[in-house]
Design a protein around this motif. Structure first.
Motif, PDB file in Angstrom:
ATOM      1  N   MET A   1       0.836  -1.206   0.000  1.00 49.33           N
ATOM      2  CA  MET A   1       0.000   0.000   0.000  1.00 49.33           C
ATOM      3  C   MET A   1       0.871   1.256   0.000  1.00 49.33           C
ATOM      4  N   LEU A   2       1.979   1.235   0.725  1.00 53.70           N
ATOM      5  CA  LEU A   2       2.911   2.358   0.748  1.00 53.70           C
ATOM      6  C   LEU A   2       3.510   2.579  -0.645  1.00 53.70           C
ATOM      7  N   VAL A   3       3.896   1.500  -1.297  1.00 57.25           N
ATOM      8  CA  VAL A   3       4.466   1.599  -2.645  1.00 57.25           C
ATOM      9  C   VAL A   3       3.414   2.113  -3.635  1.00 57.25           C
ATOM     10  N   LEU A   4       2.207   1.571  -3.575  1.00 55.88           N
ATOM     11  CA  LEU A   4       1.141   2.036  -4.464  1.00 55.88           C
ATOM     12  C   LEU A   4       0.796   3.503  -4.215  1.00 55.88           C
ATOM     13  N   GLY A   5       0.763   3.903  -2.955  1.00 58.02           N
ATOM     14  CA  GLY A   5       0.517   5.308  -2.627  1.00 58.02           C
ATOM     15  C   GLY A   5       1.622   6.198  -3.161  1.00 58.02           C
ATOM     16  N   GLY A   6       2.850   5.746  -3.029  1.00 56.51           N
ATOM     17  CA  GLY A   6       3.983   6.508  -3.561  1.00 56.51           C
ATOM     18  C   GLY A   6       3.915   6.634  -5.074  1.00 56.51           C
ATOM     19  N   LEU A   7       3.551   5.552  -5.743  1.00 54.00           N
ATOM     20  CA  LEU A   7       3.409   5.598  -7.199  1.00 54.00           C
ATOM     21  C   LEU A   7       2.296   6.548  -7.611  1.00 54.00           C
ATOM     22  N   PHE A   8       1.180   6.529  -6.881  1.00 54.26           N
ATOM     23  CA  PHE A   8       0.072   7.432  -7.175  1.00 54.26           C
ATOM     24  C   PHE A   8       0.509   8.889  -7.024  1.00 54.26           C
ATOM     25  N   VAL A   9       1.170   9.188  -5.916  1.00 53.00           N
ATOM     26  CA  VAL A   9       1.627  10.563  -5.677  1.00 53.00           C
ATOM     27  C   VAL A   9       2.648  10.975  -6.725  1.00 53.00           C
ATOM     28  N   ASN A  10       3.634  10.128  -6.957  1.00 52.98           N
ATOM     29  CA  ASN A  10       4.738  10.487  -7.843  1.00 52.98           C
ATOM     30  C   ASN A  10       4.310  10.530  -9.312  1.00 52.98           C
TER      31      ASN A  10
ATOM     32  N   VAL B   1       0.640  18.454 -10.203  1.00 55.68           N
ATOM     33  CA  VAL B   1       0.074  19.229  -9.099  1.00 55.68           C
ATOM     34  C   VAL B   1       1.195  20.033  -8.441  1.00 55.68           C
ATOM     35  N   ASN B   2       0.940  21.325  -8.234  1.00 56.60           N
ATOM     36  CA  ASN B   2       1.942  22.186  -7.598  1.00 56.60           C
ATOM     37  C   ASN B   2       2.375  21.606  -6.248  1.00 56.60           C
ATOM     38  N   ASN B   3       3.607  21.804  -5.908  1.00 56.72           N
ATOM     39  CA  ASN B   3       4.242  21.340  -4.665  1.00 56.72           C
ATOM     40  C   ASN B   3       4.464  19.828  -4.629  1.00 56.72           C
ATOM     41  N   ILE B   4       4.009  19.101  -5.614  1.00 53.42           N
ATOM     42  CA  ILE B   4       4.311  17.676  -5.724  1.00 53.42           C
ATOM     43  C   ILE B   4       5.225  17.454  -6.920  1.00 53.42           C
ATOM     44  N   TYR B   5       4.856  18.061  -8.043  1.00 50.31           N
ATOM     45  CA  TYR B   5       5.652  17.914  -9.251  1.00 50.31           C
ATOM     46  C   TYR B   5       6.772  18.945  -9.236  1.00 50.31           C
ATOM     47  N   ASP B   6       7.968  18.486  -9.087  1.00 46.48           N
ATOM     48  CA  ASP B   6       9.123  19.378  -9.059  1.00 46.48           C
ATOM     49  C   ASP B   6      10.182  18.850 -10.028  1.00 46.48           C
ATOM     50  N   TYR B   7       9.731  18.335 -11.155  1.00 44.27           N
ATOM     51  CA  TYR B   7      10.620  17.762 -12.177  1.00 44.27           C
ATOM     52  C   TYR B   7      11.541  16.687 -11.613  1.00 44.27           C
ATOM     53  N   GLY B   8      11.103  16.010 -10.566  1.00 47.42           N
ATOM     54  CA  GLY B   8      11.892  14.938  -9.971  1.00 47.42           C
ATOM     55  C   GLY B   8      12.929  15.395  -8.977  1.00 47.42           C
ATOM     56  N   TYR B   9      12.985  16.699  -8.681  1.00 45.25           N
ATOM     57  CA  TYR B   9      14.045  17.220  -7.813  1.00 45.25           C
ATOM     58  C   TYR B   9      13.683  17.264  -6.334  1.00 45.25           C
ATOM     59  N   GLY B  10      12.433  17.071  -5.968  1.00 49.56           N
ATOM     60  CA  GLY B  10      12.013  17.288  -4.581  1.00 49.56           C
ATOM     61  C   GLY B  10      12.015  16.043  -3.738  1.00 49.56           C
ATOM     62  N   MET B  11      11.861  16.253  -2.431  1.00 51.03           N
ATOM     63  CA  MET B  11      11.820  15.150  -1.480  1.00 51.03           C
ATOM     64  C   MET B  11      10.617  14.253  -1.722  1.00 51.03           C
ATOM     65  N   VAL B  12       9.487  14.831  -2.131  1.00 49.44           N
ATOM     66  CA  VAL B  12       8.304  14.010  -2.409  1.00 49.44           C
ATOM     67  C   VAL B  12       8.639  12.977  -3.477  1.00 49.44           C
ATOM     68  N   ASN B  13       9.359  13.390  -4.516  1.00 50.73           N
ATOM     69  CA  ASN B  13       9.731  12.458  -5.572  1.00 50.73           C
ATOM     70  C   ASN B  13      10.692  11.396  -5.049  1.00 50.73           C
ATOM     71  N   PHE B  14      11.618  11.785  -4.216  1.00 48.33           N
ATOM     72  CA  PHE B  14      12.592  10.829  -3.710  1.00 48.33           C
ATOM     73  C   PHE B  14      11.979   9.836  -2.749  1.00 48.33           C
ATOM     74  N   ILE B  15      11.067  10.299  -1.901  1.00 52.60           N
ATOM     75  CA  ILE B  15      10.450   9.406  -0.932  1.00 52.60           C
ATOM     76  C   ILE B  15       9.442   8.481  -1.607  1.00 52.60           C
ATOM     77  N   SER B  16       8.638   9.043  -2.518  1.00 59.42           N
ATOM     78  CA  SER B  16       7.612   8.212  -3.136  1.00 59.42           C
ATOM     79  C   SER B  16       8.210   7.419  -4.289  1.00 59.42           C
TER      80      SER B  16
END
Length: 160
Positions: free
Chosen positions: A127-136, A145-160
């Protein structure tokens, strides 16, 4: 690694070579949408095999980061380019190199993620992996979506 190389070639060397609307420009722009994922995958693999909840690796990475940061600034100062105190002595918080800033933070977050994964059920990890894939992928790369999509440079991208 190949796609990371393609990214750098496209961004740094091919930015002005193609006219807007050309087929090659359209293809490269389309391809660029998928490349940040490969950066994240590279970080994930590197972290999984290289970090494994090690304070020594965090310290080693920070020492290496400071060595290069100070050395590069000294070389720039000697060559007449100036010495940036913030870049030299605060490379993580000054975001001198975005990759190293995010990677250093990931080194600090990795033990928490590793502890959760080691104690969680297979269903919870899935579920964590699927949630990360959904977010990323969906909220990030597809919907941008602003604050999530950072061209792969942000922590959200790295964590998810």
């Amino acid at each position: 690694m190949l796609l990371i190389t393609v990214w750098h070639i496209r961004v740094h060397y091919m930015a002005d070579l193609h006219d807007d609307g050309s087929l090659s420009r359209t293809f490269m722009d389309y391809l660029m949408c998928f490349i940040p994922f490969h950066v994240n995958l590279f970080i994930l693999i590197m972290g999984y095999f290289g970090i494994r909840n090690s304070k020594k690796k965090l310290v080693d990475t920070l020492l290496l980061l400071y060595f290069y940061s100070i050395s590069i600034n000294v070389i720039l100062w000697i060559s007449g380019e100036g010495f940036n105190v913030s870049d030299a002595f605060l490379p993580v918080s000054a975001n001198t190199w975005w990759f190293m800033t995010v990677y250093t933070v990931m080194l600090m977050v990795a033990p928490i993620i590793e502890k959760y994964v080691s104690e969680a059920s297979v269903k919870s990890v899935n579920m964590l992996v699927l949630g990360g894939l959904f977010v990323n992928f969906y909220l990030g790369f597809i919907r941008q979506v602003n604050n999530i999509y950072d061209y792969g440079y942000g922590m959200v991208n790295f964590i998810s």
